[in-house]
Every structure is written in structure tokens, then in C-alpha cells.
Write an enzyme that holds these catalytic residues in place. Structure first.
Site, short mmCIF file in Angstrom:
data_model
loop_
_atom_site.label_atom_id
_atom_site.label_comp_id
_atom_site.label_asym_id
_atom_site.label_seq_id
_atom_site.Cartn_x
_atom_site.Cartn_y
_atom_site.Cartn_z
N GLY A 1 0.39 34.98 -11.37
CA GLY A 1 -1.03 35.19 -11.14
C GLY A 1 -1.83 35.32 -12.41
O GLY A 1 -1.42 34.84 -13.48
N ASP A 2 -2.95 35.99 -12.32
CA ASP A 2 -3.88 36.05 -13.44
C ASP A 2 -3.54 37.12 -14.47
O ASP A 2 -3.97 37.03 -15.62
CB ASP A 2 -5.30 36.31 -12.93
CG ASP A 2 -5.43 37.68 -12.27
OD1 ASP A 2 -4.67 37.94 -11.31
OD2 ASP A 2 -6.28 38.48 -12.70
N THR B 1 -7.91 42.80 -11.34
CA THR B 1 -6.94 42.93 -10.26
C THR B 1 -7.49 42.22 -9.03
O THR B 1 -8.68 42.31 -8.74
CB THR B 1 -6.66 44.41 -9.94
OG1 THR B 1 -5.81 44.48 -8.78
CG2 THR B 1 -7.94 45.19 -9.64
N GLY B 2 -6.63 41.51 -8.32
CA GLY B 2 -7.12 40.81 -7.13
C GLY B 2 -6.34 39.56 -6.83
O GLY B 2 -5.17 39.42 -7.22
N THR C 1 -1.98 45.73 -8.80
CA THR C 1 -1.95 45.51 -10.25
C THR C 1 -2.55 46.71 -10.97
O THR C 1 -3.50 47.32 -10.50
CB THR C 1 -2.76 44.25 -10.58
OG1 THR C 1 -2.16 43.14 -9.94
CG2 THR C 1 -2.81 44.00 -12.07
#
Length: 343
Positions: A239-240, A260-261, A209
Site C-alpha cells: 500500500g501507500d 492512513t487509509g 496503520t
């Protein structure tokens, strides 16, 4: 682990030190001084956090990533040094990273289980807390531009899939054939996942990301994030990154954050908003707040990192992985690029 003054290991409160993993983070940036044009600003960018290590990366590949990060940072610095807004700076940086196949966003996005590239992005303006986000788009060259169009030209915050793409056409954004996003490396990763040689977790332990946060000469902050998600993702997973308050948030009263993750955990923690809330209500500095929230996310099982910029010019990183593609600069002459923990 040996460290240098540039990117130090974080010091976390005693209660958090009991956790099995601690975030690795950067020291606060220099006190802001005006640049040659009399402007004060700061910016931080990321290209993902994960298991990257010196041993696993060739010198040639390392040089490529450092050059890509340095180029993107300079793009943002030029906007801010010319008196441009934080919003324009983070947009320009993320567009640059979306166009670079080294990163899991735009041109370098990973493939879904069905062999598609489904792209997510978000942007937020700290002046008004206006925000725009898109999810699951497949034909828009630069999703961050579409997210900004949603923010500025629609009454909504998030659009998805065909509706988002229709909005992109109506607003004149560049549309490309889905083949534009193809890269052989990402396609091979999908085949390895589908053959059972690797799990999506093994492939994506280097989260690609991209994101940027900045404060401009007027003291306004902004954040932007863009991603292709997870290799082999299914069922329309999101995702987030495009979730305001999880992977992206900006508020002039506190800070701007891009994350990011492992997105599911960042959503559950509400990472980006949580960091801003700590800054706003506890009066912690940016490093302490970022370290604390990353420690809490790690306790849930989430790996990754964040970049944070405050209105007073703090520009910090915090991550609980062996590495994070990152860079930062400010009007006082700071210009740094890092990949591995302990740099």
C-alpha cells in the site's frame, strides 16, 4: 454534527464542498511557546482511520485505545522536550505503536491470504529529504527501525522482502520468529474473510496503520509510518505507507505527513507529497492543504486520513471517515487524544 473547538469540521473551498463527503479535521494547534526547558516543538500521531464509532465500541475498548495513544504521544513528547530530534521522536512513537497489539503494525499486524504477516514501513528526514522504506518483511520486530537503517546505512531508499531481511540481519536489528506477530483477533479476521463472511473491505474499514510527524526545537520535521497492510492481501500487495510521497513525506520547506487509509487511492493521489507541495507553493496553512487533498482523495473513492506538522508548529489532522485514532501535543502545553469525529 456537533463539534468542539479541539477537533472541528473543516471548512473547504466552495468548489470542494460539492463532493459527497468532506474530511473531518482538527483545528490548528496553539501558537508554539517554549516548554520548561526552553524548547519549542510539536508532534501528531495516528493509529488508523475508519468506521470506529461510539455505538460500536465498548467503554473498556475505548479506554484501552485512548491509553495506548496517550502513552505513545508521551513517548514522543519526552524526546522532543529533552531537545531530541524530530527523527528520533517519530521513530520512538512508531516503535511504541508497533509493539502494541491494538494497532495494525508490528505485533498487531493483519494476516495475508496465506496466513503471513507482511510488514511495511517508511521514514523521512525533512532536513535533507533522506528517506528509507521497507516492504513485505516478516521477521523484523520493528520495521520502522529497519526503514531508518535503510535511510542511514544504505545507498537505497526502499528494500523489500528477503533482501530487506538480509540487510536487517547484517545491521543488527532484532529478528523474531514470525509467530511473534500472531494475535488471535487478526487471525479470526482472516478466517472470516476466507470463509466469505466478510470482505477485506469490511474487515479493514478500521485502518490500523500507525504514524507520527514532528517538528523539533531546531525547526526540522520528520515523518514515519508503519503497517501490516490489508487482511487477506494477495500477490505481494503493498500500500501507500512505505511509498515516499504517498503515505509518508517530510520536507523542512513545507511539512511532514503520515497517512492512513485505502492505500491504492493514496498512491494515486500522491497524498503526502501533494499536501507538502500545496503548502510550499500556494502558501496555504496546513489545515486547508490537508482538507483539500483529502477531499480530492475522497472524490477518487479513497477513505482515510492524514496527520501534518509544519516547521512553524502547526499540528493538524484531516480525515473523511467516522473516526481516526489520533493525538497531538506541543511545547505550549497542548496534549490531546481523540478517536471519534467531532471530538
Amino acid at each position: 454534527m456537533k463539534t468542539t473547538p479541539k477537533f472541528r469540521l473543516p471548512v473547504i473551498a466552495a468548489a470542494l464542498m460539492a463532493l459527497s463527503t468532506s474530511p473531518v479535521a482538527a483545528a490548528p494547534a496553539k501558537v508554539l511557546m517554549p516548554d520548561a526547558n526552553g524548547h519549542t516543538w510539536a508532534i501528531a500521531i495516528h493509529g488508523g482511520a475508519g468506521t470506529m464509532s461510539r455505538e460500536a465500541m465498548t467503554p473498556e475498548k475505548e479506554a484501552e485505545y485512548r491509553a495506548a495513544l496517550d502513552h505513545a504521544l508521551k513517548v514522543g513528547e519526552q524526546v522532543l522536550a529533552s531537545g531530541g530530534s524530530a527523527l528520533d521522536a517519530v521513530t520512538a512513537v512508531v516503535v511504541t505503536l508497533e509493539d502494541d497489539p491494538h494497532f495494525n503494525a508490528g505485533k498487531g499486524a493483519v494476516f495475508t491470504w496465506e496466513g503471513r504477516n507482511e510488514l511495511d514501513s517508511a521514514i523521512m528526514d525533512g532536513r535533507t529529504r533522506a528517506a528509507g522504506a521497507v516492504a513485505g518483511v516478516t521477521i523484523v520486530k520493528n520495521p520502522v527501525k529497519l526503514a531508518r537503517a535503510v535511510m542511514e546505512k544504505s545507498p537505497h531508499v526502499m528494500l523489500a522482502r528477503e533482501g530487506a531481511e538480509q540487510f536487517a540481519r547484517e545491521n543488527g536489528l532484532e529478528i523474531v520468529d514470525p509467530k511473534y506477530f500472531y494475535t488471535s483477533e487478526r487471525w479470526q479476521q482472516l478466517q472470516e474473510v476466507k470463509s466469505g463472511k466478510l470482505s477485506w473491505f469490511d474487515v479493514d474499514r478500521k485502518y490500523g496503520t500507525v504514524g507520527a510527524v514532528a517538528v523539533d526545537s531546531e525547526g526540522h520535521v520528520a515523518a514515519a509510518t508503519s503497517t501490516g497492510g490489508l487482511t487477506g492481501k494477495r500477490w505481494g500487495r503493498i500500500g501507500d505507507s512505505p511509498v515516499i510521497g504517498a503515505g509518508t513525506y517530510a520536507d523542512d520547506r513545507a511539512c511532514a505527513v503520515s497517512a492512513t487509509g485505502s492505500g491504492e487511492f493514496f498512491i494515486r493521489e500522491g497524498v503526502a507529497h501533494e499536501i507538502c507541495a500545496r503548502l510550499r507553493f500556494t502558501k496555504e496553512n496546513a489545515q486547508t492543504a490537508a482538507d483539500a487533498v483529502m477531499a480530492e482523495t475522497g472524490a477518487l473513492g479513497g477513505d482515510g486520513g492524514v496527520i501534518v506538522v509544519t516547521p512553524d508548529g502547526q499540528a493538524v489532522f484531516s480525515f473523511n471517515t467516522p473516526g481516526m485514532y489520533r493525538a497531538r501535543g506541543n511545547s505550549g502545553g497542548l496534549h490531546e487524544v481523540g478517536i471519534f469525529a467531532g471530538e
